[in-house]
Design a protein around this motif. Structure first.
Motif, mmCIF file in Angstrom:
data_model
loop_
_atom_site.group_PDB
_atom_site.id
_atom_site.type_symbol
_atom_site.label_atom_id
_atom_site.label_comp_id
_atom_site.label_asym_id
_atom_site.label_seq_id
_atom_site.Cartn_x
_atom_site.Cartn_y
_atom_site.Cartn_z
ATOM 1 N N LEU A 1 1.190 -1.062 -0.016
ATOM 2 C CA LEU A 1 0.005 -0.292 -0.167
ATOM 3 C C LEU A 1 1.132 1.286 -0.144
ATOM 4 C CD1 LEU A 1 -2.566 -1.643 2.579
ATOM 5 C CD2 LEU A 1 -2.601 -1.375 0.237
ATOM 6 N N TRP A 2 2.372 0.907 -0.725
ATOM 7 C CA TRP A 2 3.055 2.437 -0.958
ATOM 8 C C TRP A 2 2.289 3.699 -1.656
ATOM 9 C CZ3 TRP A 2 4.133 4.737 -5.890
ATOM 10 C CH2 TRP A 2 3.782 3.652 -6.200
ATOM 11 N N ASP A 3 1.368 3.555 -1.948
ATOM 12 C CA ASP A 3 1.044 4.949 -2.933
ATOM 13 C C ASP A 3 -0.722 5.112 -2.409
ATOM 14 O OD1 ASP A 3 -0.548 2.214 -3.813
ATOM 15 O OD2 ASP A 3 -0.708 2.974 -5.969
ATOM 16 N N GLN A 4 -0.916 4.196 -1.457
ATOM 17 C CA GLN A 4 -2.638 5.008 -0.565
ATOM 18 C C GLN A 4 -2.314 5.150 0.948
ATOM 19 O OE1 GLN A 4 -5.136 3.836 -2.077
ATOM 20 N NE2 GLN A 4 -4.280 3.212 -3.744
ATOM 21 N N PHE A 5 -1.223 6.645 0.880
ATOM 22 C CA PHE A 5 -1.421 7.092 2.197
ATOM 23 C C PHE A 5 -2.708 7.940 3.100
ATOM 24 C CE2 PHE A 5 -0.509 10.330 5.016
ATOM 25 C CZ PHE A 5 0.649 11.035 5.661
ATOM 26 N N GLU A 6 -3.276 8.238 2.337
ATOM 27 C CA GLU A 6 -4.389 8.741 2.543
ATOM 28 C C GLU A 6 -5.620 7.921 3.007
ATOM 29 O OE1 GLU A 6 -5.783 11.467 -0.938
ATOM 30 O OE2 GLU A 6 -4.602 12.820 -0.252
ATOM 31 N N ASN A 7 -5.889 6.898 2.124
ATOM 32 C CA ASN A 7 -7.273 5.424 2.062
ATOM 33 C C ASN A 7 -6.199 5.152 3.949
ATOM 34 O OD1 ASN A 7 -8.500 6.021 0.043
ATOM 35 N ND2 ASN A 7 -6.993 4.111 -1.003
ATOM 36 N N LEU A 8 -5.721 4.992 3.816
ATOM 37 C CA LEU A 8 -4.498 4.379 5.611
ATOM 38 C C LEU A 8 -5.171 5.298 6.566
ATOM 39 C CD1 LEU A 8 -0.756 2.842 4.352
ATOM 40 C CD2 LEU A 8 -3.284 1.343 4.765
ATOM 41 N N GLU A 9 -4.991 6.066 6.254
ATOM 42 C CA GLU A 9 -5.094 7.713 6.890
ATOM 43 C C GLU A 9 -6.581 7.006 7.329
ATOM 44 O OE1 GLU A 9 -4.499 11.914 7.760
ATOM 45 O OE2 GLU A 9 -4.303 11.915 5.972
ATOM 46 N N LYS A 10 -7.110 7.588 6.330
ATOM 47 C CA LYS A 10 -8.836 6.711 7.628
ATOM 48 C C LYS A 10 -9.018 5.770 7.587
ATOM 49 C CE LYS A 10 -10.394 10.235 2.882
ATOM 50 N NZ LYS A 10 -11.542 9.812 1.591
ATOM 51 N N HIS A 11 -8.616 5.134 6.745
ATOM 52 C CA HIS A 11 -8.585 3.440 8.016
ATOM 53 C C HIS A 11 -8.171 3.640 8.971
ATOM 54 C CE1 HIS A 11 -9.217 -0.603 8.430
ATOM 55 N NE2 HIS A 11 -8.295 -0.670 8.930
ATOM 56 N N THR A 12 -7.147 4.352 9.041
ATOM 57 C CA THR A 12 -6.326 4.680 11.278
ATOM 58 C C THR A 12 -7.726 4.882 11.892
ATOM 59 O OG1 THR A 12 -5.448 5.984 10.507
ATOM 60 C CG2 THR A 12 -4.212 3.533 10.768
ATOM 61 N N GLN A 13 -7.875 6.038 11.368
ATOM 62 C CA GLN A 13 -9.184 7.313 11.638
ATOM 63 C C GLN A 13 -10.426 6.634 11.926
ATOM 64 O OE1 GLN A 13 -9.025 9.825 13.401
ATOM 65 N NE2 GLN A 13 -10.895 10.295 13.863
ATOM 66 N N TRP A 14 -11.332 5.676 11.416
ATOM 67 C CA TRP A 14 -12.319 4.900 11.635
ATOM 68 C C TRP A 14 -11.733 3.836 12.689
ATOM 69 C CZ3 TRP A 14 -12.850 -0.200 10.574
ATOM 70 C CH2 TRP A 14 -13.954 -1.015 10.859
ATOM 71 N N GLY A 15 -10.756 3.127 12.727
ATOM 72 C CA GLY A 15 -10.268 2.493 13.801
ATOM 73 C C GLY A 15 -10.581 2.609 14.864
ATOM 74 N N ILE A 16 -9.919 4.237 15.494
ATOM 75 C CA ILE A 16 -9.863 4.782 16.166
ATOM 76 C C ILE A 16 -10.961 5.183 16.957
ATOM 77 C CG2 ILE A 16 -9.610 7.201 18.132
ATOM 78 C CD1 ILE A 16 -7.063 7.028 16.156
ATOM 79 N N LEU B 1 -3.117 5.857 20.956
ATOM 80 C CA LEU B 1 -3.810 5.023 20.869
ATOM 81 C C LEU B 1 -3.720 6.835 19.158
ATOM 82 C CD1 LEU B 1 -3.989 3.011 18.022
ATOM 83 C CD2 LEU B 1 -6.790 3.392 18.517
ATOM 84 N N LYS B 2 -4.346 7.709 19.849
ATOM 85 C CA LYS B 2 -4.522 9.031 19.223
ATOM 86 C C LYS B 2 -2.949 10.074 18.886
ATOM 87 C CE LYS B 2 -8.929 9.989 20.335
ATOM 88 N NZ LYS B 2 -10.267 10.963 20.641
ATOM 89 N N SER B 3 -2.506 9.397 19.464
ATOM 90 C CA SER B 3 -0.753 10.841 19.871
ATOM 91 C C SER B 3 0.081 9.595 18.579
ATOM 92 C CB SER B 3 -0.134 10.184 21.557
ATOM 93 O OG SER B 3 0.922 10.353 21.478
ATOM 94 N N GLU C 1 -2.104 -0.718 13.902
ATOM 95 C CA GLU C 1 -3.874 -1.380 13.770
ATOM 96 C C GLU C 1 -4.062 -2.843 14.278
ATOM 97 O OE1 GLU C 1 -7.702 -0.905 12.309
ATOM 98 O OE2 GLU C 1 -6.359 1.148 13.123
ATOM 99 N N GLU C 2 -3.260 -3.487 14.523
ATOM 100 C CA GLU C 2 -2.911 -4.612 14.292
ATOM 101 C C GLU C 2 -3.284 -4.774 16.277
ATOM 102 O OE1 GLU C 2 0.328 -6.765 13.003
ATOM 103 O OE2 GLU C 2 -0.441 -6.571 11.270
ATOM 104 N N LYS C 3 -2.168 -3.803 17.272
ATOM 105 C CA LYS C 3 -2.894 -4.049 18.603
ATOM 106 C C LYS C 3 -3.673 -3.998 19.697
ATOM 107 C CE LYS C 3 2.691 -3.532 19.586
ATOM 108 N NZ LYS C 3 3.766 -2.143 20.261
ATOM 109 N N ARG C 4 -4.245 -2.199 17.736
ATOM 110 C CA ARG C 4 -5.823 -1.921 18.675
ATOM 111 C C ARG C 4 -6.189 -2.618 18.135
ATOM 112 N NH1 ARG C 4 -9.758 -0.754 15.321
ATOM 113 N NH2 ARG C 4 -9.120 -1.339 14.375
#
Length: 562
Positions: A7-22, A109-111, A220-223
Motif C-alpha cells: 500500500l505504498w501509494d495509499q497514504f490517504e486511504n490508510l489515514e482514513k482507515h486508522t481514523q475509523w479504527g479509533i 492510540l491517537k498520539s 492497527e493490529e495492536k488496536r
C-alpha cells in the motif's frame, strides 16, 4: 502482507482507515459504559425491590415471620439483595477493566497515530520538494541548450556574411562558446541532481514510507488485539460472578424447600388458640315449669346470680366466636385477650421487663465501679456526681421489679384458669380450691387464686377477696390437695438465695425474706415458679425471678407429685 510494500501509494486511504479504527474503539467504549450503567441501575432497582418488601419493624409483618413461608420469602429477599450486589460487581469490573483501560489506550492510540502520519507527511513533502528542484534543473538545462543553439546559429550566420567585420564574427563565436559552456554546466547539474533525486525517491518508497506504514500496521493490529481482549473481558466479567449468582439462586431454592405447611398450620394454632373449652350442651328449657340452669364446668361463663336470666343473655356463651370490634390496645393486663393469647403476651412482657432490669443492673454496676474509682482517685472525678444517676437507676429497678411482680401475678392467674391437660399437671405452683360459700343461686362457683391474694372471676366480672377473709373456717377453708399432703419427701437438688421478700399468701406458696437461704427441691418447669424447702415441715413455691438458684452438679431435678 506488509502495508509498506503493498500500500505504498495509499497514504490517504490508510489515514482514513486508522481514523475509523479509533472511532470504533470510542464506539465500543461507549457501548460498555452504557452496559455498565444498565447493570448499576438494575442492581439499584433490585435492591430497592428487596428493601420495599423487607418486614418493617414494629409491624404485623414481623409477627408473620413465625411462619415458614414468610421466613422463606425473607430469605429470598436477602438472596435477591446479594444477587443485586453481583450486578454491581459486574458494573464496577466493566468500568475498571474495560472503560478505564480503553479510555487511556485511546489517548495513546491517537498520539501514536498522529506521530506516524506526521513523519509520513514530512517524508512526502521532502520528496515533493526534491522533485520540484529536479524539474527546475531540467528546465534550466533545457533553456541553456536552446540559448546555445541560437548562439551557434547566430555565429554561423555572421561567419557566412562577408559584410560583417572580423571582430563581430569573433564576438559571435565567443558568445556561442559561452552558451555551449553554460549548457554543458546545466546538463551536469541536471544529471547530478537527477541521480540524487532517484536515490531519494528510491529510499522514500522502499525504506521511509514502508517503515512508517509498518508502524501504522503494527498500531492497527495492536488496536484490534486490544478490542478482542476487551470483548473477552466483557464476557469474563459476567462469568466471574456466575458461581456467586448460582449460590444466590441455590439459596432461593433452599428457602423455598424450607417451607413446611404442617408447621405453619401448627403455628396458626399457637397464634390464635384461645384456651377456652367448647361450650357444654344447652339444656332443654321447659317453659311450662320454673327455669333453673346449672352452669357447666366447660361453659365459657359462670353464673353469678341464682335468679333466672333472660334468654337474650345466653348468647354471651359464644363470645369467642363473635368478632371483637374493639380495635384499641386493650388494658394493661391483656384481659381483653383469650387465656392462651393472654398468657403469651404476659410472658413476653415479663421477659421484656427482666431484660430491662438486667440492663439497669449493668448500668448500676458500671456506675458503682466508676464511683469506687473516683473515691480512690479524687483527681479523676467527684464521687458525689454519680449518686443522682445511681438513685435514678435504683428507682427504675424498683419500678421494673414491681411491674414484674404485677405481671407475674396476672400470669399465675391466667395459667391457673386455663384447663389442665392432665389431672396431675401443675399450673404455676398455685392449687385450685373450691369456695363453698353459700350464694343466692346455690350454684358452685370455681374461683382461682393469684399471687396478689385476689380471687378472679371472668374479665367482665372481677372481684377481689382476701384468702383468709372468711371468719368461719367451716364454711370456706382453703386446703392443700390430699395428694400434696401425702406425697413423698422430695430430695434436695440445690440451694437458693432470696433476692426480694415474698409474702406467700396463696395456697402452695411459702413466704421468704430478702437474703434468706433455702433448699431447692424442684426446678422451674417453665411456669415461673420454683419449689423450695425451709425445714422438714415448711416448703412451697416461690417466684423464680425472686431467687438466685445454685443447683448441684449432679442434680437431675425432681418430678412433681400432686
Amino acid at each position: 502482507m506488509s502495508w509498506g510494500s503493498e500500500l505504498w501509494d495509499q497514504f490517504e486511504n490508510l489515514e482514513k482507515h486508522t481514523q475509523w479504527g479509533i472511532e470504533f474503539v470510542e464506539k465500543y467504549t461507549k457501548f460498555v459504559k452504557e452496559r455498565s450503567e444498565i447493570e448499576t441501575n438494575y442492581a439499584k432497582q433490585i435492591r430497592n425491590l428487596s428493601k420495599k418488601y423487607q418486614p418493617k419493624k414494629n409491624s404485623r409483618e414481623e409477627e408473620e415471620n413465625k411462619y415458614t413461608f414468610c421466613r422463606a420469602f425473607l430469605m429470598t429477599l436477602n438472596e435477591l439483595n446479594d444477587y443485586a450486589g453481583q450486578h454491581e460487581v459486574i458494573a464496577e469490573n466493566l468500568s475498571s477493566q474495560i472503560i478505564t483501560e480503553l479510555s487511556r489506550y485511546l489517548q495513546e492510540l491517537k498520539s501514536e497515530r498522529k506521530s506516524h502520519f506526521h513523519d509520513g507527511r514530512k517524508a512526502q513533502q521532502h520528496i515533493e520538494s526534491s522533485w520540484k528542484q529536479l524539474e527546475s534543473c531540467k528546465r534550466k538545462f533545457e533553456r541553456e541548450c536552446k540559448e546555445a543553439d541560437r548562439a551557434q546559429q547566430y555565429f554561423e550566420k555572421m561567419d557566412a556574411d562577408i559584410n560583417v567585420t572580423k571582430a563581430d564574427v569573433e564576438k559571435a563565436r565567443q558568445q556561442a562558446q559561452m552558451r555551449h559552456q553554460m549548457a554543458a554546466d546545466s546538463k551536469s547539474d541536471y544529471s547530478s541532481y537527477l541521480q540524487k533525486f532517484n536515490q531519494e525517491q528510491n529510499e522514500h518508497y522502499y525504506t521511509v514510507i514502508p517503515n512508517i506504514f509498518q508502524k501504522l500496521q503494527d498500531m492497527e493490529e495492536k488496536r484490534i488485539e486490544r478490542i478482542g481482549v476487551c470483548m473477552k473481558t466483557f464476557a469474563d466479567v459476567d462469568r466471574q460472578v456466575l458461581p456467586i449468582v448460582g449460590k444466590c439462586l441455590d439459596g432461593m431454592t433452599k428457602a423455598a424447600e424450607s417451607i413446611e405447611p404442617k408447621t405453619d398450620s401448627k403455628q396458626v394454632v399457637e397464634s390464635f388458640k384461645s384456651g377456652f373449652e367448647p361450650p357444654g350442651d344447652v339444656e332443654f328449657e321447659d317453659y311450662g315449669q320454673a327455669m333453673k340452669r346449672t352452669a357447666s364446668d366447660t361453659s365459657l361463663t359462670n353464673s353469678r346470680e341464682g335468679k333466672e336470666k333472660p334468654i337474650v343473655k345466653t348468647k354471651g356463651k359464644l363470645w369467642p366466636f363473635i368478632k371483637n370490634k374493639n380495635k384499641g390496645s386493650g388494658p394493661e393486663d391483656f384481659s381483653h385477650l383469650p387465656p392462651e393469647q393472654r398468657r403469651k403476651k404476659l410472658q413476653g412482657k415479663i421477659d421484656e421487663l427482666n431484660k430491662d432490669i438486667q440492663k439497669e443492673m449493668d448500668q448500676r454496676d458500671a456506675l458503682t465501679k466508676m464511683k469506687d474509682v473516683y473515691v480512690k482517685n479524687p483527681q479523676m472525678g467527684d464521687p458525689a456526681s454519680v449518686d443522682p444517676r445511681l438513685s435514678e437507676i435504683e428507682q427504675n429497678i424498683e419500678k421494673l421489679q414491681f411491674d414484674v411482680q404485677k405481671f407475674e401475678g396476672w400470669l399465675a392467674e391466667v395459667e391457673e384458669r386455663m384447663p389442665s391437660k392432665s389431672d396431675t399437671h401443675r399450673r404455676s405452683g398455685v392449687y385450685e380450691t373450691q369456695n363453698n360459700t353459700t350464694v343466692s343461686n346455690n350454684c358452685a362457683q370455681d374461683r382461682e387464686s393469684s399471687p396478689d391474694g385476689s380471687y378472679t372471676e371472668e374479665q367482665n366480672s372481677e372481684t377481689h377477696v382476701k384468702a383468709n377473709s372468711n371468719p368461719n373456717p367451716t364454711s370456706s377453708t382453703p386446703e392443700f390437695d390430699d395428694d400434696f399432703d401425702d406425697e413423698e419427701t422430695l430430695p434436695t437438688i440445690g440451694t437458693c438465695k432470696a433476692l426480694y421478700p415474698f409474702d406467700g399468701h396463696n395456697e402452695g406458696t411459702i413466704s421468704v425474706a430478702e437474703g434468706e437461704l433455702l433448699y431447692v427441691i424442684e426446678e422451674d418447669k417453665g411456669d415461673g415458679w420454683t419449689r423450695v424447702r425451709r425445714n422438714e415441715d415448711e416448703e412451697g413455691y416461690v417466684p423464680t425471678s425472686y431467687i438466685e438458684v445454685f443447683l448441684e452438679t449432679n442434680a437431675k431435678g425432681a418430678m412433681t407429685y400432686i
